[in-house]
Design a protein around this motif. Structure first.
Motif, short mmCIF file in Angstrom:
data_model
loop_
_atom_site.label_atom_id
_atom_site.label_comp_id
_atom_site.label_asym_id
_atom_site.label_seq_id
_atom_site.Cartn_x
_atom_site.Cartn_y
_atom_site.Cartn_z
N CYS A 1 18.23 72.14 7.58
CA CYS A 1 16.69 71.45 7.34
C CYS A 1 16.54 71.44 5.77
CB CYS A 1 15.65 72.33 7.78
SG CYS A 1 15.92 72.53 9.61
N SER B 1 2.93 65.25 7.00
CA SER B 1 4.15 64.62 7.59
C SER B 1 5.36 65.19 7.28
CB SER B 1 4.28 62.98 7.22
OG SER B 1 3.17 62.25 7.79
N ASP C 1 12.24 74.27 14.20
CA ASP C 1 12.01 74.65 15.78
C ASP C 1 13.17 74.17 16.35
OD1 ASP C 1 9.65 75.72 15.37
OD2 ASP C 1 8.57 73.89 16.11
N ASP C 2 13.81 73.02 16.04
CA ASP C 2 15.29 72.38 16.96
C ASP C 2 16.31 73.19 16.67
OD1 ASP C 2 13.37 70.66 18.08
OD2 ASP C 2 13.90 68.85 16.73
N ASP D 1 5.20 68.62 8.98
CA ASP D 1 5.64 68.54 10.22
C ASP D 1 7.23 68.33 10.64
OD1 ASP D 1 2.88 68.91 10.78
OD2 ASP D 1 2.40 66.76 11.07
N ARG D 2 7.84 67.46 9.82
CA ARG D 2 9.26 67.21 9.95
C ARG D 2 10.23 68.34 9.90
NH1 ARG D 2 7.20 62.20 7.67
NH2 ARG D 2 7.93 62.86 5.38
N ARG E 1 3.19 79.15 9.31
CA ARG E 1 4.04 79.18 10.18
C ARG E 1 4.71 80.60 10.88
NH1 ARG E 1 9.41 78.38 11.51
NH2 ARG E 1 9.82 76.65 13.01
N TRP F 1 8.84 71.56 10.07
CA TRP F 1 8.67 72.49 11.30
C TRP F 1 9.44 72.14 12.34
CZ3 TRP F 1 2.75 74.37 11.41
CH2 TRP F 1 2.66 75.13 10.13
N LYS F 2 9.51 70.75 12.66
CA LYS F 2 10.21 70.28 13.96
C LYS F 2 11.66 70.48 13.67
CE LYS F 2 10.93 66.33 16.87
NZ LYS F 2 12.08 66.99 17.59
N CYS F 3 12.03 70.41 12.50
CA CYS F 3 13.74 70.56 12.16
C CYS F 3 14.16 72.10 12.45
CB CYS F 3 14.03 70.37 10.87
SG CYS F 3 15.80 70.62 10.35
#
Length: 80
Positions: free
Chosen positions: A33, A14, A24-25, A17-18, A56, A20-22
């Protein structure tokens, strides 16, 4: 090193994933991040952090090669 429990693995994934999302955003800018990075490092074994970071990078490289294609570097010219 003992194997992480199911709950520890879920917490690690989790956190990953948080992060990686940050990333990506924010177009892979690490500064926004940092809190996610710290959480990721706190929740995952060091070997996993290293593995997921390399994973990644590889996935991003692979995605770029699939969308942009491969352009060989120009090396020294061969004599005719």
């Amino acid at each position: 090193m003992t194997a992480p429990s199911s709950a520890e693995r879920k917490a690690c994934w989790s956190a990953r994933d948080r992060l990686w999302k940050c990333l990506d955003d924010s177009d892979d800018q690490a500064s926004p991040c940092q809190s996610f990075q710290k959480e990721f490092e706190a929740n995952c074994p060091a070997q996993w952090v290293k593995y997921f970071t390399k994973r990644r990078d590889f996935l991003k490289y692979k995605e770029r090669m699939q969308t942009e294609g491969f352009t060989p570097a120009e090396g020294p010219q061969q004599p005719s």
